[in-house]
Design a protein around this motif. Structure first.
Motif, PDB file in Angstrom:
ATOM      1  N   SER A  47       0.851  -1.195   0.000  1.00 43.91           N
ATOM      2  CA  SER A  47       0.000   0.000   0.000  1.00 43.91           C
ATOM      3  C   SER A  47       0.881   1.237   0.000  1.00 43.91           C
ATOM      4  O   SER A  47       2.060   1.185   0.365  1.00 43.91           O
ATOM      5  CB  SER A  47      -0.918   0.024   1.229  1.00 43.91           C
ATOM      6  N   ASN A  48       0.308   2.339  -0.399  1.00 40.63           N
ATOM      7  CA  ASN A  48       0.984   3.632  -0.359  1.00 40.63           C
ATOM      8  C   ASN A  48      -0.033   4.695   0.060  1.00 40.63           C
ATOM      9  O   ASN A  48      -0.992   4.942  -0.675  1.00 40.63           O
ATOM     10  CB  ASN A  48       1.578   3.991  -1.723  1.00 40.63           C
ATOM     11  N   PRO A  49       0.166   5.274   1.271  1.00 33.79           N
ATOM     12  CA  PRO A  49       1.212   5.055   2.269  1.00 33.79           C
ATOM     13  C   PRO A  49       1.158   3.640   2.863  1.00 33.79           C
ATOM     14  O   PRO A  49       0.121   2.991   2.847  1.00 33.79           O
ATOM     15  CB  PRO A  49       0.909   6.101   3.336  1.00 33.79           C
ATOM     16  N   ASP A  61      -3.446  10.530  -2.816  1.00 29.83           N
ATOM     17  CA  ASP A  61      -4.320   9.356  -2.892  1.00 29.83           C
ATOM     18  C   ASP A  61      -3.764   8.244  -2.018  1.00 29.83           C
ATOM     19  O   ASP A  61      -2.656   8.328  -1.479  1.00 29.83           O
ATOM     20  CB  ASP A  61      -4.488   8.887  -4.334  1.00 29.83           C
ATOM     21  N   VAL A  62      -4.562   7.188  -1.888  1.00 31.99           N
ATOM     22  CA  VAL A  62      -4.151   5.955  -1.212  1.00 31.99           C
ATOM     23  C   VAL A  62      -4.286   4.828  -2.226  1.00 31.99           C
ATOM     24  O   VAL A  62      -5.338   4.686  -2.868  1.00 31.99           O
ATOM     25  CB  VAL A  62      -5.017   5.665   0.027  1.00 31.99           C
ATOM     26  N   THR A  63      -3.228   4.042  -2.408  1.00 33.39           N
ATOM     27  CA  THR A  63      -3.274   2.939  -3.367  1.00 33.39           C
ATOM     28  C   THR A  63      -3.028   1.615  -2.644  1.00 33.39           C
ATOM     29  O   THR A  63      -2.252   1.552  -1.677  1.00 33.39           O
ATOM     30  CB  THR A  63      -2.212   3.114  -4.469  1.00 33.39           C
ATOM     31  N   VAL A  79     -11.194   5.866   3.498  1.00 35.83           N
ATOM     32  CA  VAL A  79     -10.147   6.498   4.290  1.00 35.83           C
ATOM     33  C   VAL A  79     -10.825   7.415   5.301  1.00 35.83           C
ATOM     34  O   VAL A  79     -11.600   8.303   4.921  1.00 35.83           O
ATOM     35  CB  VAL A  79      -9.165   7.292   3.404  1.00 35.83           C
ATOM     36  N   ASP A  88     -11.812  10.500   1.762  1.00 39.98           N
ATOM     37  CA  ASP A  88     -11.593  10.186   0.351  1.00 39.98           C
ATOM     38  C   ASP A  88     -12.772  10.672  -0.491  1.00 39.98           C
ATOM     39  O   ASP A  88     -13.824  11.045   0.039  1.00 39.98           O
ATOM     40  CB  ASP A  88     -11.413   8.682   0.166  1.00 39.98           C
ATOM     41  N   GLY A 104      -6.764   2.520  -6.419  1.00 36.70           N
ATOM     42  CA  GLY A 104      -6.520   3.710  -5.619  1.00 36.70           C
ATOM     43  C   GLY A 104      -7.768   4.540  -5.444  1.00 36.70           C
ATOM     44  O   GLY A 104      -8.752   4.381  -6.169  1.00 36.70           O
ATOM     45  N   LEU A 107      -7.788  11.455  -2.244  1.00 39.13           N
ATOM     46  CA  LEU A 107      -8.128  12.035  -0.949  1.00 39.13           C
ATOM     47  C   LEU A 107      -8.609  13.470  -1.126  1.00 39.13           C
ATOM     48  O   LEU A 107      -8.281  14.151  -2.106  1.00 39.13           O
ATOM     49  CB  LEU A 107      -6.909  12.003  -0.017  1.00 39.13           C
ATOM     50  N   TYR A 116      -4.764   8.294  10.287  1.00 38.80           N
ATOM     51  CA  TYR A 116      -5.843   7.982   9.343  1.00 38.80           C
ATOM     52  C   TYR A 116      -6.002   6.455   9.239  1.00 38.80           C
ATOM     53  O   TYR A 116      -5.016   5.702   9.268  1.00 38.80           O
ATOM     54  CB  TYR A 116      -5.555   8.577   7.966  1.00 38.80           C
ATOM     55  N   VAL A 118      -7.455   3.273   6.991  1.00 35.28           N
ATOM     56  CA  VAL A 118      -7.858   2.821   5.662  1.00 35.28           C
ATOM     57  C   VAL A 118      -8.547   1.459   5.814  1.00 35.28           C
ATOM     58  O   VAL A 118      -7.924   0.494   6.263  1.00 35.28           O
ATOM     59  CB  VAL A 118      -6.649   2.689   4.713  1.00 35.28           C
TER      60      VAL A 118
END
Length: 644
Positions: A47-49, A61-63, A79, A88, A104, A107, A116, A118
């Motif tokens: 994941s990222n972050p 964004d979150v992937t 999120v 998000d 993804g 945000l 945060y 997820v």
């Protein structure tokens, strides 16, 4: 011929095999007790972050990255801010390229600092739901009030009901296909035997009811987990657009064709068998007239097509449709399911006839023995390929739950084949008198025409049936065959349960790949975590269960004055490890300062922090970390650190 047979209870060999079955069943229970209620077939590999990361500024964004293809909706990745509000834009983007499966979500702008959460949920390509959650922080970690679901996808009451329906579907398929194959291939006179008719019809009813139940439960099973959502028409419409929904609808349509097949088999075909069976037996022509041959051939072809189609609904929506070589794996899976159904379903049919029907010819039992042998050959060949495809390595065979269950299944097949060998010996000792009885029964039914004659015929038939049952029960050969077939059927029930469990267990190949990816991600996360100018790692062992691991401590900027300290604890597999208590102290022995005690705050699983940590002067400071892993197991490890 005089046969020497046991008169009271099963033979010692059968007892031994039944005991082995009980032992294997106990092993299954132990394996399942250590497994999660619903094993994940697609695993989150990155994941990222990253989980536990602290980033300086809010990401765009979150992937998420998965081990295999998954299906996601716009609400599949959520999120949540520290306050619990959505952070998000609730619109999923498919970022998959090549063999990498990534999704993804963008945000919202202007997010505040803090921790945060997820939360994600998806459906694997093999139809099973998966879910999970992790945290990251912007600026610095904080307390969070984000509420997460109290159960994983595919669990709870809905998960139990769905699993029951899956078991019932497999059992119904086995009885329907195996019972019909037994009639057409082994004992055509059985088409008019009521207990055998009931067995096949019950299989059709069980498979149809289970398929309908799975279709209705699919929405809550892969989504909310609320039973009331089973009747949500909008959710049902969404299910029908998925691969699994299409497979279930196709199965229902094929079951309509199966109903027509069953009606012909136990209607027109059974009537023709009754009319021509007695004459054919007397003339030595067991195949009957040409018209009956054509009908038998047509039913065999049509039944095979329908059965293969129903088996294909599993192959197209579960394990065979994902992973390596799906184009070859799906037809192999169809053959595997047909072989299982022919063997186990035929066994159930034989057991029904031996206990509930007046008689069965030795030739019919021998024909089934040949059919069962052919089924085992197909089962072995297709099973070897499937095992290689799903397991992939010797380590996965013994080190994963899928591999262990596969070994249990192989052991059950071996035990069952041994019992079948005993049944074959009993079959060789059966007499031929039952063939004459069958001819008399058919002729008696054909001659009864007037009402009075019909009444007398029924009375005579009842008396004759009672006498035959008494003689049948006293026949040691038939009793021995019944006991051995009953033992086979008991093992078959356990074997079918193991097979069903395997279809809901993450394949060994996938488990190993996910573990390797998680390990690599953990190592990369450790190297990419926020580190100051000074960082140390300290292995520890408290001596108790799960007492080994590694402490990683970061101090930033590692100068006199205020510092930000982070502590991470990993287990031997480099995965975050939660412990009840962590304490840190600093001692400058050269100046006889300290120890200065610090109790860091827990941020998330395996992560603690303290800010500010006041260091009064530069020097070579000794850092001591106390780790407690249980009420009585703790240890203290130390290492020196340079403070500028």
């Amino acid at each position: 011929m005089t046969a020497i047979a046991p008169r009271f209870g099963p033979s010692p060999v059968v007892r031994l095999l039944l005991a082995a079955t009980v032992l294997i069943g106990t092993l299954i229970g132990a394996l399942m007790a250590g497994a999660s209620p619903a094993s994940a077939h697609a695993a989150l590999t990155g994941s990222n972050p990253k989980d536990g990361a602290v980033v300086a500024t809010a990401p765009k964004d979150v992937t998420l990255t998965f081990s295999e293809q998954v299906a996601m909706g716009n609400d599949s990745i959520r999120v949540l801010e520290p306050s619990g509000k959505r952070a998000d834009k609730a619109k999923i983007r498919n970022l998959s390229t090549g063999g990498k499966v990534s999704y993804g979500v963008d945000l919202l702008p202007g997010l505040p600092n803090g921790t945060y959460t997820v939360a994600w949920q998806a459906v694997s390509a093999d139809s099973h739901p998966v879910s999970g959650a992790f945290t990251f922080a912007i600026g610095a970690p904080s307390a969070t009030s984000a509420a997460l679901p109290d159960q994983k996808a595919g669990t709870g009451v809905v998960g139990v009901l769905y699993d029951i329906a899956r078991y019932a579907a497999y059992a119904g398929f086995v009885l329907l296909v195996g019972g019909a194959a037994f009639v057409l291939a082994c004992w055509q006179r059985g088409a008019s035997v009521r207990p055998l008719q009931r067995l096949v019809v019950q299989g059709w009813v069980a498979l149809t009811a289970a398929t309908l139940a799975m279709l209705l439960l699919r929405t809550p099973y892969t989504g909310s987990g609320k039973l009331a959502d089973a009747f949500d028409l909008g959710g049902l419409r969404d299910v029908l657009e998925t691969k699994t929904g299409a497979a279930l609808i196709s199965r229902l349509l094929l079951l309509g064709a199966a109903a027509l097949f069953v009606a012909v088999l136990f209607g027109a075909y059974a009537k023709r068998e009754d009319e021509g069976g007695a004459e054919g037996e007397r003339n030595g022509d067991g195949d009957g007239d040409g018209e009956k041959k054509d009908l038998t051939f047509g039913l065999a072809i049509g039944g095979t097509v329908v059965a293969a189609g129903i088996a294909g609904t599993w192959a197209l929506s579960e394990h065979a449709s994902t992973g390596i070589q799906p184009g070859l794996a799906m037809p192999v899976d169809v053959l595997h399911l047909l072989a299982v159904a022919t063997w186990l379903g035929g066994l159930a049919a034989l057991l029904t006839v031996l206990y509930l029907a007046p008689s069965i010819e030795r030739a019919a039992v021998r024909r089934f023995s040949g059919v069962a042998f052919g089924s085992v050959v197909v089962l072995t060949a297709t099973g070897i390929y499937q095992s290689w495809r799903q397991v992939g390595s010797w380590s996965a065979l013994t080190g994963t739950s899928y591999g262990q269950l596969l070994l249990v299944k192989v052991a059950l097949v071996v035990v069952m084949v041994c019992v079948a060998w005993i049944s074959r010996r009993w079959t060789a000792q059966l007499g031929e008198v039952t063939e004459a009885e069958a001819t008399e029964e058919a002729q008696g039914e054909a001659d009864a025409d007037p009402e009075r004659a019909a009444q007398l015929a029924r009375q005579k038939a009842a008396v004759a049936t009672a006498l035959k049952k008494k003689a049948r029960d006293a026949d040691p050969e038939r009793s021995g065959l019944r006991r051995s077939v009953l033992a086979e059927a008991g093992i078959a029930v356990v074997l079918l349960a193991v097979t069903t469990i395997l279809t809901s267990t993450e394949p060994g190949r996938t488990q190993e790949e996910a573990a390797k990816s998680a390990g690599a991600s953990g190592t990369q996360a450790a190297s990419n975590a926020p580190a100051g100018p000074t960082e140390i790692k300290l292995p520890f062992d408290t001596g108790g269960q799960n007492g080994k691991g590694t402490v990683r401590l970061s101090l930033d900027p590692a100068t006199s004055g205020g510092n930000e300290m982070h502590v991470w604890i990993y287990n031997p597999d480099l995965k975050p490890m939660d412990v009840p208590e962590v304490k840190v102290s600093f001692t400058l022995k050269a100046k006889q300062i300290g120890p200065l005690p610090i109790t860091p705050d827990r941020v998330t699983v395996g992560h603690w922090s303290a800010d500010p940590v006041q260091i009064p002067m530069p020097g070579d400071w000794q850092v001591q970390v106390m780790v407690r892993t249980s009420d009585i197991d703790q240890t203290t490890v130390d290492k020196n650190i340079k403070i500028g």
